[in-house]
Design a protein around this motif. Structure first.
Motif, short mmCIF file in Angstrom:
data_model
loop_
_atom_site.label_atom_id
_atom_site.label_comp_id
_atom_site.label_asym_id
_atom_site.label_seq_id
_atom_site.Cartn_x
_atom_site.Cartn_y
_atom_site.Cartn_z
N GLY A 153 38.28 -12.70 -22.09
CA GLY A 153 38.11 -12.53 -23.52
C GLY A 153 39.36 -12.07 -24.23
N ASN A 154 40.38 -11.62 -23.49
CA ASN A 154 41.64 -11.29 -24.14
C ASN A 154 42.40 -12.54 -24.55
N VAL A 155 42.22 -13.62 -23.79
CA VAL A 155 42.83 -14.90 -24.14
C VAL A 155 41.97 -15.62 -25.16
N ALA A 156 40.67 -15.64 -24.92
CA ALA A 156 39.73 -16.31 -25.83
C ALA A 156 38.53 -15.39 -26.03
N PRO A 157 38.54 -14.57 -27.08
CA PRO A 157 37.41 -13.67 -27.30
C PRO A 157 36.08 -14.42 -27.34
N ALA A 158 35.04 -13.79 -26.87
CA ALA A 158 33.72 -14.41 -26.84
C ALA A 158 33.30 -14.84 -28.24
N GLY A 159 32.63 -15.98 -28.31
CA GLY A 159 32.17 -16.47 -29.61
C GLY A 159 32.25 -17.98 -29.68
N ASN A 160 32.12 -18.50 -30.87
CA ASN A 160 32.10 -19.94 -31.10
C ASN A 160 33.51 -20.49 -31.30
N TYR A 161 33.71 -21.69 -30.77
CA TYR A 161 34.98 -22.40 -30.89
C TYR A 161 34.70 -23.87 -31.20
N LEU A 162 35.66 -24.49 -31.86
CA LEU A 162 35.65 -25.95 -31.98
C LEU A 162 36.50 -26.52 -30.86
N LEU A 163 35.90 -27.39 -30.05
CA LEU A 163 36.61 -28.04 -28.96
C LEU A 163 37.00 -29.45 -29.39
N TYR A 164 38.27 -29.78 -29.18
CA TYR A 164 38.81 -31.08 -29.57
C TYR A 164 39.47 -31.75 -28.36
N VAL A 165 39.39 -33.07 -28.31
CA VAL A 165 40.26 -33.88 -27.45
C VAL A 165 41.36 -34.44 -28.33
N VAL A 166 42.60 -34.25 -27.92
CA VAL A 166 43.75 -34.72 -28.69
C VAL A 166 44.46 -35.80 -27.90
N HIS A 167 44.62 -36.98 -28.49
CA HIS A 167 45.27 -38.12 -27.83
C HIS A 167 46.43 -38.58 -28.70
N LYS A 168 47.64 -38.47 -28.15
CA LYS A 168 48.84 -38.83 -28.90
C LYS A 168 48.90 -38.10 -30.24
N GLU A 169 48.55 -36.79 -30.19
CA GLU A 169 48.56 -35.88 -31.33
C GLU A 169 47.50 -36.19 -32.37
N ILE A 170 46.54 -37.04 -32.03
CA ILE A 170 45.45 -37.40 -32.94
C ILE A 170 44.16 -36.80 -32.37
N PRO A 171 43.56 -35.86 -33.07
CA PRO A 171 42.37 -35.19 -32.53
C PRO A 171 41.07 -35.95 -32.82
N SER A 172 40.13 -35.75 -31.91
CA SER A 172 38.75 -36.18 -32.17
C SER A 172 38.15 -35.28 -33.24
N SER A 173 36.94 -35.59 -33.64
CA SER A 173 36.16 -34.57 -34.34
C SER A 173 35.81 -33.49 -33.33
N GLY A 174 35.73 -32.25 -33.81
CA GLY A 174 35.43 -31.15 -32.91
C GLY A 174 33.95 -31.02 -32.63
N ILE A 175 33.63 -30.38 -31.51
CA ILE A 175 32.24 -30.00 -31.24
C ILE A 175 32.22 -28.48 -31.02
N TRP A 176 31.15 -27.86 -31.47
CA TRP A 176 31.02 -26.43 -31.31
C TRP A 176 30.62 -26.09 -29.86
N VAL A 177 31.38 -25.18 -29.26
CA VAL A 177 31.02 -24.62 -27.97
C VAL A 177 31.05 -23.11 -28.08
N GLN A 178 30.43 -22.45 -27.11
CA GLN A 178 30.36 -20.98 -27.16
C GLN A 178 30.93 -20.40 -25.88
N MET A 179 32.00 -19.61 -26.06
CA MET A 179 32.56 -18.85 -24.93
C MET A 179 31.74 -17.60 -24.73
N GLN A 180 31.38 -17.33 -23.46
CA GLN A 180 30.60 -16.12 -23.19
C GLN A 180 30.82 -15.66 -21.76
#
Length: 360
Positions: A333-360
């Protein structure tokens, strides 16, 4: 606050206080991956162990010694944290804009000094960190800095003269700028298409799931004033679309299949990411990023954080235009505090739409 509360002393704020302007309000605070806090106020920064109320490290004063915090309101970001074999490769902070010493006193006299056009970048993970200065395409005070899903930094809103506060800013900067941290010095800034709406004091910006940036607000008055003022109170919202959303990039834009939205993710775990994209994918051009949602006030987006996940596991084609990429989540949690994040796949610097994920 009641008088019997045990309030810890924090001398750093007294040390960075300018009696004429303060210049240390709304300090820039980032959680360092070891659990300490990087705190920048006025023109100085420290690494602070909040559990022991102890300064761990004092960083050099930013070159030139000009103030970067309210009312000389610049902005700052923690540059993307890139994971490699379970550790963060480097930790860097970027501070941009602000107003020179004396600008607050002058603005209250009707003299509007030009804003600062410099950015300071410092690798705070170095044993002997030093600031490296860069020049923006235009000076800016009260600019908002926002991390984009591909790791670029958007600088938007603000004015080119005066300071933050009621009626104290002049000459709105209408053209956003994108800063690309991995390019060579001298070629990192790209000016974007301008808005037509001045966004001065109390404006805001926030990243949307589809990669656009929602921009809104602006009120330089102690009440809502819509007429007979230089910059009327602005209640409108507009969306800024970075160049990665241009139609000519659509063929490179990934679409995430897995994980599904609202997936709960643990620390130090392998996650299978499946996505589709037109054409052939070079695995070296793909990354997976997690962006913490930010909340913004006074030109600083708190909670903002972007992590580039370790993708050292082999990727493979699993069907027509469908790819699998295995990543490892942050270790703590020091690197990524617990909670919600938008996860993206980036291809050639072009991102997808994000999806919500939860770090816990």
């Amino acid at each position: 606050m009641s008088t019997n509360e045990n309030t810890p002393s924090f001398p750093f704020l007294a040390q960075t206080n300018d009696p004429n302007a303060e210049n240390n309000l709304y300090p820039f605070v980032f959680l360092y991956p070891d659990g300490n806090l990087f705190i920048f106020a006025n023109n100085r920064a420290i690494l602070f162990d909040y559990s022991k109320n102890q300064v761990i490290k004092t960083y050099p004063t930013i070159p030139g010694g000009q103030p970067r915090n309210y009312p000389s309101t610049g902005s700052a970001v923690l540059l993307p944290l890139r994971m490699t074999q379970g550790t963060v490769a480097a930790v860097e902070v970027l501070v941009c804009g602000g107003a020179p010493k004396g600008a607050f006193v002058n603005a209250n006299k009707g003299i509007f000094d030009g804003a600062l056009d410099t950015c300071g970048r410092i690798k705070i993970s170095d044993p002997n960190p030093q600031w490296a200065m860069e020049t923006m395409p235009s000076a800016r005070v009260m600019g908002d800095m926002l991390l984009l899903p591909n790791g670029h930094v958007l600088i938007i809103n603000g004015v080119s003269a005066g300071v933050a506060g009621w009626e104290l800013g002049r000459n709105p900067v209408l053209s956003p700028v994108v800063y690309q941290p991995d390019k060579q010095v001298g070629s990192r800034f790209e000016v974007q298409n301008p808005s037509t709406i001045p966004r001065v004091y109390h404006s805001t910006a926030v990243l949307l799931r589809d990669g656009r940036v929602l921009v809104g607000g602006s009120n330089a008055h102690d009440k809502y004033q819509f007429t007979n003022v230089l910059y009327p109170t602005e209640l409108s919202l507009e969306a800024f679309s970075p160049s990665y959303l241009d139609s000519n990039s659509s063929g490179f834009r990934p679409t995430i299949i897995l994980p599904v939205k609202n997936t709960r993710i643990g620390y130090g775990k392998q996650v299978v990411v499946v996505f589709t994209v037109s054409g052939i994918v070079d695995p070296s051009s793909v990354s997976v990023t997690m962006v913490a949602p930010s909340f913004n006030t006074h030109s600083f987006s708190m909670n903002q954080r972007l992590i580039v996940l370790d993708g050292s596991q082999a990727s493979k084609i699993i069907g027509r235009s469908r790819y699998q990429f295995v990543v490892t989540t942050p270790p703590s949690g020091n690197v990524a505090p617990a909670g919600n994040y938008l996860l993206y796949v980036v291809h050639k610097e072009i991102p997808s739409s994000g999806i919500w994920v939860q770090m816990q």
